[in-house]
Design an enzyme around this catalytic site. Structure first.
Site, PDB file in Angstrom:
ATOM      1  N   LYS A  84       3.758  -5.840   4.511  1.00 24.70           N
ATOM      2  CA  LYS A  84       3.330  -7.166   4.442  1.00 24.70           C
ATOM      3  C   LYS A  84       4.304  -7.937   3.683  1.00 24.70           C
ATOM      4  CE  LYS A  84       0.425 -10.944   4.145  1.00 24.70           C
ATOM      5  NZ  LYS A  84       0.033 -11.683   5.323  1.00 24.70           N
ATOM      6  N   CYS A 135       5.886 -17.017  10.729  1.00 22.29           N
ATOM      7  CA  CYS A 135       4.632 -17.585  10.179  1.00 22.29           C
ATOM      8  C   CYS A 135       4.682 -19.135  10.721  1.00 22.29           C
ATOM      9  CB  CYS A 135       4.488 -17.227   8.472  1.00 22.29           C
ATOM     10  SG  CYS A 135       2.999 -17.960   8.147  1.00 22.29           S
ATOM     11  N   LYS A 172      12.654 -11.203  13.044  1.00 22.49           N
ATOM     12  CA  LYS A 172      11.172 -11.479  13.918  1.00 22.49           C
ATOM     13  C   LYS A 172      11.231 -12.752  14.287  1.00 22.49           C
ATOM     14  CE  LYS A 172       6.349 -10.608  13.456  1.00 22.49           C
ATOM     15  NZ  LYS A 172       5.223  -9.804  12.431  1.00 22.49           N
TER      16      LYS A 172
END
Ligand SMILES: Cc1cc2nc3c(=O)[nH]c(=O)nc-3n(C[C@H](O)[C@H](O)[C@H](O)COP(=O)(O)OP(=O)(O)OC[C@H]3O[C@@H](n4cnc5c(N)ncnc54)[C@H](O)[C@@H]3O)c2cc1C
Ligand SMILES: Cc1cc2nc3c(=O)[nH]c(=O)nc-3n(C[C@H](O)[C@H](O)[C@H](O)COP(=O)(O)O)c2cc1C
Ligand code: SF4
Ligand code: SF4
Ligand code: SF4
Lengths: 445, 461
Positions: free
Chosen positions: A45, A134, A172
């Site tokens: 995480k 995000c 990412k």
């Protein structure tokens, strides 16, 4: 016997099944449990300066009785201290030295990047993943997708990381961008070792019809969240293949993420060029045990086809994905109904009648519920075969063609395409179109 | 030959001693779904085009629509869709033989997939609006016309509801002290409870405000003349009569009863009713199956269902026969009752003679008599028609089976001011047929008064 082990940009793992950086990888406890269950890797995480989350964080998109065909969240990165996370990384690596533990990171300044990279490397992380994805909360603070959406910023930060990191680095990407190749290229230019995608898609899951507030609702208000789960898979697959086909990116290993739940999903992504896959929603929905199904399915698939490793079939679908203009226009399929299987729901009829080309008829005899295809009207769109509830009842049959294969590109070169509004070469010309007025004789049915 | 009394057949049901035990023995075959069940089941409906289930429903409820409404959380809308076509929406959801109607026609059957549980979904939606007293209907603006209805069964109530919406002032004359007709007095208790049947009618009546005069049997010409002078039209929904006579010696002995009478007593006395240990039910129709099943569920130790023809010739549905068997009933076929035997003024048994059925003809086998001892004989050999009552109405035409002849669209009888529907017209069908015919007759009445083409309108101009 298939060998599932991988070497992903230098990160070794017993299999390509990794948990994506998300709630299932929030702690050492969960990751140890997952490794024990059969997962080959886990992306921790995302760590950084710990955050504070709101309560009421997830929303689900249910389709019919299927729960969570789509899923969204408004959570931020890890709310645990870096020290706690580092301690647990160390412990996990002690028990599972051969599994991949990748530290997902998101910080702001170059100094912070250098510091945190050193910390996770010291704790034993096998690799680093940069979270530029995000789409909520963190981006308001200039991180996450705020970086992922600015190729130049992204390239700069990847550069800082590459200069500091000793372990392999995965960048990412966020899908909240008009062309995924832009951040993909920036990551490669910045020197990344690998790319992973997709992160979640900006979304509103639904609106409460009593309070007029979006889901998930936090004390009467909501915000856009990140969308994921089975519903996003087609979008993610296209982005994966775009990068895998790009001449300047294709040499960079890709870890695919987005709607993966079964072995089939895994195989599809590998066929598109991915060499590791990451899973979040399915693990949140069913727990770590779903990896059993993926593992057995992938092995059977490989054994049946004689593939030793996943590299034997990685990217095998890519040559078959071409531009529209390269498709053969001298190819035709026509629907065919198997009367022995037909249950008489007539969904194919009404779908074609109202949504396609009026190429299916129903009998005037109410005792005969099996529709018939009017072959000369059928354009081969597939719609009927998609709505039919019976397995393999409507098949699309390839027709013999008089004309040799020819593409749009070739037709264009030969000057044989419609060029004016009323060009007689219009594809629909000569095709059956009923008189508008005859619609009213149907009595609204 | 005497069939042994102490046969090793064990009754599966204990005698119910309380309301609770009664409900246990007569557990609902189609229990109310919970929200999850309704959600999952409704998700399976394919939303067929020109759906065969709709065609198979005698009232043509838009089934795919109401199921989709349930699925999308619009349960009230689902109930509205159901009542749009069928005023007995809840009762029908519970008592309809759906296997041979909507569910039998569901396309899933062809794929060997369980058909959609349409009846239970229908019950789910309608039960919710009834229990929550959701107002869905409105009496129409009064059009000044009055209609009398004879009989508060499914046909009469449906006719009343439809007429009320159309603006008619409606009064129902009902012989009994409660409405619902055979829905309560006839249907098996494991299909619908008294409370369920009555609450639907109360729900409708509260919104549509028609009057029901109970304990008001119409039996004389004078009463009819009175009605004719006060009302513009009359609907006959009297159903069919008591159990017909068998014409067998000993029929009047104590301990011999008709199935309809037996079931009526059962429905109101419940566990308070005494059913003796050994029961013989005569007949092969659904009423016979019901009476036999019910006797077994009341704790009778030995229940024979005796039919004079072969098993294959039975009029009842095979699933009803299977249900009776599962309750412990034994079937005897090709046995025709000769005489009901008595002892001390009470039934002691039935003497049968064996029969052979060939090409539909029944012949008795000589010297094949046998006796089954029993304490109760239930005759389920058909109901008498209300011929006596119907003869009081001038101009009415009856067919050979004593059914009222009506116009197939308007349900108007030979007497233009009289309309009819339900069992009195169809000779004894299902609740759903009564509901449909009552509604259609109301529209027939409305057409009668509004159609300018009809010369008869001048009568009440
Ligand atoms: C044993 C049995 C089991 C059944 N099981 C089922 C089942 O499982 N499912 C199903 O769908 N159907 C079933 N039925 C059939 C169903 O009950 C009937 O088809 C339906 O009730 C007929 O409705 P109706 O309104 O025509 O007549 P009825 O229901 O018979 O109603 C007639 C009403 O008229 C009243 N009446 C009669 N004469 C007069 C008069 N002269 N004056 C005033 N009032 C009068 C009666 O008291 C009664 O209330 C069953 C029937 C029987 C006998
Ligand atoms: C077969 C097909 C053809 C479409 N063609 C067009 C088009 O010509 N122009 C357009 O603006 N959108 C087109 N769309 C997109 C739809 O208008 C719509 O934006 C999209 O399908 C999303 O809506 P939905 O989720 O309800 O399908 C097309 C969609 C489909 C499925
Ligand atoms: S959709 Fe399939 S099952 Fe339904 S009518 Fe068409 S062919 Fe038959
Ligand atoms: S393939 Fe398309 S055009 Fe052909 S019958 Fe099916 S829906 Fe119609
Ligand atoms: S036939 Fe079955 S699946 Fe089709 S609409 Fe009716 S209930 Fe639904």
């Amino acid at each position: 016997m298939a060998d599932l082990s991988i070497n992903f940009a230098g990160i070794k793992a017993p299999n390509p099944f990794w948990l994506a950086s998300a709630p299932p990888t929030n702690s050492g406890y969960q990751i140890m449990k997952a490794f024990d269950a059969g997962w080959g890797g886990a992306v921790w995480k995302t760590m950084g300066v710990p955050i504070i989350n709101v309560s009421s964080r997830y929303g689900g998109l249910n389709y019919r009785d299927t729960r969570m065909s789509g899923f969204n969240n408004i959570e931020l990165i890890s709310d645990r201290t870096l020290a706690d996370n580092l301690k647990e990384i160390e412990e996990v690596k002690k028990y599972f030295p051969n599994h991949a533990v990748i530290a997902s990171l998101m910080v702001e300044s170059r100094k912070e990047w250098e510091q945190i990279i050193r910390d996770v490397e010291n704790a034993g992380a096998d690799g680093i993943e940069l979270n530029f994805g995000c789409p909520h909360g963190m981006c308001e603070r200039g991180m996450g997708s705020a970086v992922g959406q600015e190729p130049e910023v992204l390239e700069t930060i990847v550069g800082w990381v590459m200069a500091a990191a000793k372990v392999p680095v995965i960048t990412k990407l966020t899908p909240n961008i008009s062309n995924i190749e832009d951040p993909g290229l920036a990551a490669v230019k910045g020197g990344t070792d690998a790319i992973s995608l997709i992160n979640t898609i900006k979304s509103i899951m639904g609106i409460d019809l009593d309070t007029f507030a979006p889901y998930p609702t936090v004390d009467g208000k909501g915000t856009n969240g990140g969308y994921c789960g089975p519903a996003v898979k087609p979008i993610a697959m296209n982005m994966v293949r775009q990068l895998a086909q790009h001449p300047d990116i294709s040499g960079t290993p890709i870890s695919a993420i987005g709607g993966i739940e079964t072995w089939r999903d895994v195989v599809e992504y590998i066929l598109l060029g991915a060499t590791s896959v990451q899973v979040c929603t399915a693990a949140m929905h069913y727990g770590f045990g779903i990896v059993r199904e993926m593992d057995r399915g992938l092995r059977r698939f490989m054994d049946e086809r004689g593939f030793q490793t996943i590299y034997d079939f990685a990217g095998k679908a890519l040559p078959n994905i071409v531009e529209w203009k390269e498709l053969n226009m001298s190819y035709k399929v026509v629907a065919s109904i198997n009367p022995a299987k037909c249950i008489g729901c007539q969904l194919c009829y009404i779908a074609c009648e109202d949504g396609a080309h009026q190429a299916i008829s129903v009998s005037a005899d109410p005792a005969n519920r099996i529709p018939s295809i009017i072959e000369e009207n059928c354009v081969g769109c597939n719609l009927c075969s998609l709505v039919c509830p019976v397995e393999a009842c409507i098949t699309m049959e390839k027709q013999p063609m008089k004309v040799a294969p020819v593409t749009w590109e070739q037709l264009t070169e030969a000057g044989n395409i419609p060029t004016t509004f009323n060009d007689p070469r219009a594809g629909g010309n000569g095709h059956h179109v009923p008189e508008p007025g005859s619609a009213l004789k149907k009595g609204g049915r | 030959m005497v069939k042994s009394l102490n046969s090793d057949l064990m009754a599966e049901y204990k005698r119910p001693q309380s309301e609770e035990e009664f409900q246990q023995n007569f557990k609902q075959k189609k229990p109310l779904m919970n929200q999850t069940e309704a959600f999952v089941e409704s998700s399976r409906c394919l939303f067929c085009y020109d759906a065969p289930c709709v065609k198979a429903c005698p009232t043509h409820i838009d089934i795919p629509l109401f199921i989709k409404q349930i699925h999308t959380g619009n349960t009230t809308g689902a109930a509205e869709t159901i009542y749009d076509s069928n005023w007995m929406g809840n009762a029908c959801g519970k008592v309809c033989p759906t296997q041979v109607l909507c569910e039998g026609a569901c396309v899933h059957n062809h794929a060997h997939v369980k058909p959609i549980e349409i009846g239970r979904l229908q019950n789910y939606a309608t039960r919710q609006v009834i229990d929550q007293e959701k107002k869905l209907f409105q009496k129409g603006a009064p059009n000044g016309k009055k209609v009398a209805i004879i009989g508060a069964g499914p046909a009469g109530i449906s006719c009343a509801c439809e007429l009320s919406v159309l603006g008619y002032e409606v009064t129902i004359f009902e012989a009994h002290e409660r409405p619902s007709g055979l829905t309560v007095y006839g249907t098996a208790p494991y299909k619908i409870t008294n409370e369920e049947a009555l609450s639907e009618i109360e729900y409708l009546q509260q919104q549509l405000d028609f009057q029901v005069k109970y304990n008001s049997a119409i039996t004389t010409r004078e009463q009819l003349q009175n009605i004719e002078s006060q009302y513009d039209a009359v609907f006959i929904g009297v159903g069919i009569g008591p159990t017909a006579s068998l014409n067998v010696k000993g029929e009047d002995v104590k301990g011999v009863t008709g199935a309809v009478e037996f079931i009526r007593e059962l429905r109101f006395k419940k566990h308070g009713m005494q059913v003796p240990n050994r029961v013989v039910v005569l007949g092969g129709g659904n009423t016979a199956m019901d009476a036999a099943s019910e006797s077994a569920r009341m704790g009778a130790e030995q229940v024979y269902l005796a039919y004079r023809r072969s098993k294959e010739e039975m009029g009842g549905y095979s699933f009803e026969y299977d249900l009776a068997l599962s309750a412990g009933v034994q079937g005897i076929f090709n046995a025709s009752p000769r005489e009901i035997l008595e002892q001390d003024g009470y039934v002691a048994g039935v003497e049968f003679v064996k029969t052979v059925s060939q090409n539909g003809r029944l012949t008795e086998v000589p010297d094949s008599e046998f006796v089954i001892e029993c304490d109760l004989v239930i005759k389920a050999t058909g109901q008498a028609k209300m011929a006596g009552f119907l003869e009081l109405i001038p101009g009415l035409t009856l067919d050979a089976s004593r059914r009222i002849v009506v116009n197939a669209q308007t349900y108007q009888t030979g007497n233009p001011r009289y309309f009819a529907g339900g069992d009195a017209v169809n000779g004894g069908a299902e609740v759903v047929n009564g509901a449909y015919e009552g509604k259609m007759a109301a529209q027939g009445i409305h057409q009668f008064f509004t159609s300018h083409l009809s010369p008869l309108t001048s009568h009440h101009g």
